[in-house]
Motif scaffolding. Structure first.
Motif, PDB file in Angstrom:
ATOM      1  N   THR A 188       4.689   3.533 -11.192  1.00 40.18           N
ATOM      2  CA  THR A 188       4.862   2.144 -11.374  1.00 40.18           C
ATOM      3  C   THR A 188       3.961   1.318 -10.549  1.00 40.18           C
ATOM      4  O   THR A 188       3.342   0.454 -11.374  1.00 40.18           O
ATOM      5  N   GLU A 189       3.558   1.594  -9.520  1.00 38.97           N
ATOM      6  CA  GLU A 189       2.623   0.852  -8.588  1.00 38.97           C
ATOM      7  C   GLU A 189       1.237   0.913  -9.538  1.00 38.97           C
ATOM      8  O   GLU A 189       0.471   0.195  -9.577  1.00 38.97           O
ATOM      9  N   ARG A 190       0.763   2.071  -9.891  1.00 37.31           N
ATOM     10  CA  ARG A 190      -0.563   2.415 -10.234  1.00 37.31           C
ATOM     11  C   ARG A 190      -0.682   2.176 -11.661  1.00 37.31           C
ATOM     12  O   ARG A 190      -1.804   1.505 -12.076  1.00 37.31           O
ATOM     13  N   THR A 191       0.107   2.073 -12.316  1.00 36.82           N
ATOM     14  CA  THR A 191       0.346   1.525 -13.804  1.00 36.82           C
ATOM     15  C   THR A 191       0.736   0.344 -13.994  1.00 36.82           C
ATOM     16  O   THR A 191       0.336  -0.373 -15.058  1.00 36.82           O
ATOM     17  N   GLY A 192       1.364  -0.425 -13.093  1.00 32.34           N
ATOM     18  CA  GLY A 192       2.021  -1.517 -13.547  1.00 32.34           C
ATOM     19  C   GLY A 192       2.978  -1.750 -14.371  1.00 32.34           C
ATOM     20  O   GLY A 192       3.764  -2.604 -14.888  1.00 32.34           O
ATOM     21  N   ARG A 193       3.556  -0.390 -14.994  1.00 25.26           N
ATOM     22  CA  ARG A 193       4.562  -0.236 -15.856  1.00 25.26           C
ATOM     23  C   ARG A 193       5.808   0.232 -15.191  1.00 25.26           C
ATOM     24  O   ARG A 193       5.624   1.202 -14.115  1.00 25.26           O
ATOM     25  N   ASP A 194       7.033   0.028 -15.583  1.00 30.03           N
ATOM     26  CA  ASP A 194       8.307   0.293 -15.300  1.00 30.03           C
ATOM     27  C   ASP A 194       8.954   1.568 -16.009  1.00 30.03           C
ATOM     28  O   ASP A 194       9.493   1.250 -16.882  1.00 30.03           O
TER      29      ASP A 194
END
Lengths: 110, 110
Positions: free
Chosen positions: A34-40
DNA sequence: GGCATAAGTTCTATTATGTAGAACAAATCG
DNA sequence: CGATTTGTTCTACATAATAGAACTTATGCC
């Protein structure tokens, strides 16, 4: 051998496990992703991906000890295998080749 | 907007079109893909992917003139749209973030 | 003890992407 | 005009992405 291919989420998850080291278990991988891709990503998405990576032989897993805090049940820890390390190196090389010499993108004028 | 995502082959094909510029048509994209990835994609795989990219609005196409040589029928030329250029920039940024600070991979000892 | 709650994982389904190859179309050459 | 060449479309299936409910196993507390 039938050429090992990794999907984009599979690669991201494999990298997450590599980074997390001893702390690589389902929920932690999900947080890292989540942090690294900005996706949930849903938790189901993460576990099915980890499972596939294990099926492909690039990850292995073991069950850890229960944790000494509320809800702290035992975790399934993942670790990179030799094949996994190779797959990561290949992916890195492929990615570099894909983007090599690519400056900026100019769209066609409408 | 339902977040545009590109699969790995889709991204590779989009990059191929970007590189090829005015020469971006099916067979040329396939050749570029083969050279750059070292893998042999079937022609069907390539066209299906290009079609999907067009559906997603990151590529547009037009039919060219027949070519003055044997078998030189008209080609379908592809070009990057504004959304496509943005998608490429995003992909580049995401890829960089994914690999950032990643040195070498050490597998767990067996 | 036993119920609320928290952390974790597994199961079940569906959609999206990847992938191949046959079929089809349109050009030139002899 | 039939063989050959370049190019695209169609049809089908396999693999990967993705969600969320269900289930499991801890601890906290009254």
């Amino acid at each position: 051998m039938p050429t090992l291919t990794l999907g984009s989420l599979e690669l991201a998850a494999l990298l997450a496990v590599a980074r997390l080291g001893n702390d690589a278990y389902g929920l932690a991988v999900r947080r890292d992703l989540t942090e690294r891709t900005g996706r949930d990503y849903s938790i189901g998405a993460v576990y099915t991906t980890l499972q596939r990576l294990e099926d492909k032989g690039v990850l292995k897993s073991r069950t850890g000890e229960p944790q000494p805090f509320r809800g702290g049940r035992s975790r399934r820890h993942y670790a990179i295998t030799g094949a996994g390390a190779r797959a990561l190196r290949d992916a890195e090389r492929n990615t570099a080749a894909l983007w090599a010499g690519f400056g900026s993108v100019r769209p066609e004028p409408a």
